[in-house]
Design an enzyme around this catalytic site. Structure first.
Site, short mmCIF file in Angstrom:
data_model
loop_
_atom_site.label_atom_id
_atom_site.label_comp_id
_atom_site.label_asym_id
_atom_site.label_seq_id
_atom_site.Cartn_x
_atom_site.Cartn_y
_atom_site.Cartn_z
CB CYS A 234 -1.05 -0.07 1.24
SG CYS A 234 -0.16 0.22 2.67
N GLY B 9 6.21 -3.81 11.71
CA GLY B 9 6.57 -4.95 11.33
C GLY B 9 6.13 -5.77 10.02
N GLY C 93 -7.03 -6.05 7.77
CA GLY C 93 -8.09 -5.79 8.68
C GLY C 93 -7.91 -6.57 10.09
#
Length: 537
Positions: free
Chosen positions: A135, A200, A281
């Site tokens: 992302c 992480g 999520g």
């Protein structure tokens, strides 16, 4: 270099000329065939058709000869590449250099990484490739036979894939070479280049590049080793420094941002909706629990992933809703987190306008926190009066809060990065001499075997026992090994002594000349020949 470039240009010209001649002759032959098929049997026409066929055959022969000549020219022009070894390069953009609007056009879904690697390695000057698409970044790591040509081919590939003009792409791309490219990957793996310093999840994503490449057979030895060493560096940084302690992730920053935008008195009572039950999520749910949230509705394509999260996290009520009920669930939510792999927006302006207004107690605004790339929520949703959209680029507001402490820890991490970089560079330097070592050993062993055979013939087979013959063979092998020990020691370049790479390569060139090994040119010719032949098929 200029002469070599001219040779390559001449080779290209030979290809073009041959294709032109072949095309013209083929066109002429086709015209004759049409005349003959039309029923004109005059001898002149038949002669012209025969002449056309003959001309076509001649043109094909010329084209074939031109191809051979061009290949020879490419072989000669191998000198262009012998002045320096293949380059490791990274070409990419990240949250630091490009907006999400551009990054989402270049994003490559994980299941498509093998295909992207295959396309990249089919480029003329690219030997190895790997894709790291998250992302926050889209980076391509390659081993290029030629720096300039390789970079140009990769940028053109990125432009073609995204539909963004190459000139516009270059304004946002960063390009790093060899040790700089390697250091960058090590820093990425350690979380030093992340928007959220020390996070992480990037280490897991680097590991996935290796798994994906191994499953598809797409990673070469340089890229494979570099990524594995990057994983080692990332693990060491996290174990030997405190950079990850208290560090936020993209998911935790998203939760923090949402709570910052809600009225403080209503944070714990806000109705939370999560769309997408993947890794990101799951982390959103984890951080909602940490902030005291007691209930979250999760929309997902299947219930299995939601059940797995529910099984692991007992401190929160998780309500499952199928994807078909997504808009109904959104109508009942104050905050909507989106984290799916959808390549098209799930929420547009029209969808947002159709949703009911939010109570004044919650600020009268429904919050969409989109941590997906490509984005799940269109930017124009913010044009709706009772809706606000935040994407990954908006997380910087949260990140700045605890950045100073982690920057200090990042300085400690650089020592580890440098150590791992030296190890990788020493390994890569050692590859330079491997072909020469193999050729020299093979050359010496051929001489040993030949002279041993002559000796055994003079002595006579009947005069030797098996033990005596074995002893003579061991003697010849021992002599060769003793003689080669000194030269081979001077070809060592593994970082265990003070010898520089230049000194080692000078020794290698000397051995190549003395024993006519000619390994470098043979290897380069082989690589270029394979590329040329592949492009002709």
């Amino acid at each position: 270099m200029m002469a070599s470039t001219t040779s390559a240009t001449a080779a290209g010209g030979a290809f073009a000329a041959a294709k032109t001649r072949a095309g013209s002759s083929a066109a002429g032959g086709g015209a004759c065939a049409r005349v003959a098929a039309g029923g004109r049997r005059r001898s002149g026409v038949v002669v012209r058709c025969d002449a056309g066929v003959e001309a076509q055959a001649q043109a094909q022969a010329v084209a074939k000869a031109a191809s051979v000549a061009a290949l020879e020219q490419f072989k000669i022009s191998a000198d262009r590449y012998m002045k320096e070894r293949s380059s490791i390069a990274v070409i990419g953009l990240s949250v630091h250099t490009a907006p999400v609007e551009m990054r989402e056009k270049l994003a490559v879904a994980e299941e498509l990484w093998p295909r992207a690697i295959s396309e990249l390695t089919s480029l003329n000057h690219i030997e190895e490739a790997a894709v790291l698409s998250t992302c926050n970044r889209m980076e391509i790591y390659v081993v290029a036979l030629s720096w300039n040509r390789g970079i140009r081919e990769v940028v053109d590939w990125m432009s073609k894939k995204s539909g963004i003009p190459a000139s516009e792409l270059r304004e946002h791309l960063f390009m790093l070479r060899d040790s700089d490219a390697t250091r960058h990957l090590f820093e990425v793996s350690a979380g030093l280049d992340s928007l959220v310093l020390g996070e992480g999840q990037i280490l897991a994503q680097v590991k996935q590049v290796v798994r994906s490449g191994q499953n598809s057979g797409g990673l070469g030895k340089n890229i494979d080793r570099m990524f594995k060493d990057a994983i080692t560096a990332g693990k060491r940084v996290r174990c030997e420094t405190n950079i990850s302690s208290g560090a936020v992730s993209v998911s935790s920053a998203a939760v923090e941002l949402a709570l910052m935008k809600l009225p403080k008195s209503e944070c714990l009572s806000a109705r939370m909706l999560l769309i997408g039950a993947g890794k990101m999520g799951k982390l959103v749910v984890k951080h909602l629990i940490a902030k005291g949230c007691k209930k979250v509705v999760v929309v997902n394509r299947s219930v299995e992933r939601v059940d797995a999260i529910r099984e692991e996290m007992k401190d929160i009520e998780i309500v499952y809703r199928p994807l078909t009920e997504m808009y109904e669930a959104a109508a009942e939510a104050d905050v909507v987190f989106t984290s799916t792999a959808s390549e098209t927006p799930l929420f547009t302006k029209e969808h947002a306008e159709a949703l009911p207004a939010i109570s004044d107690a919650m600020g009268g605004v429904r919050l969409f926190v989109d941590i997906s790339v490509p984005r799940n929520v269109s930017a124009c949703v913010s044009e709706v009066g009772h809706a606000r959209v935040y994407n990954v680029d908006d997380l910087k507001e949260v990140v700045e809060a605890n950045k100073e402490d982690r920057l200090r820890k990042a300085m400690e991490a650089q020592t580890i990065i440098t150590q791992e970089l030296k190890r990788f560079e020493a390994w890569r330097d050692s590859l330079e001499t491997v072909p020469t070592i193999k050729k020299l050993r093979s050359y010496a062993d051929r001489i040993r075997a030949s002279e041993l055979e002559k000796c055994l013939q003079k002595i006579g087979e009947d005069a030797l026992t098996k033990k005596m013959r074995r002893s003579i063979e061991e003697l010849s092998t021992g002599i060769v090994n003793k003689l080669l020990h000194g030269p081979l020691q001077h070809l060592r370049c593994d970082g265990s002594d003070s010898r520089t790479l230049d000194e080692t390569l000078e020794n290698m060139h000397a051995l190549n000349r003395m024993f006519s090994l000619d390994t470098e040119k043979a290897i380069i010719e082989q690589k270029i020949k394979a590329k040329v032949e592949k492009s002709q098929n």
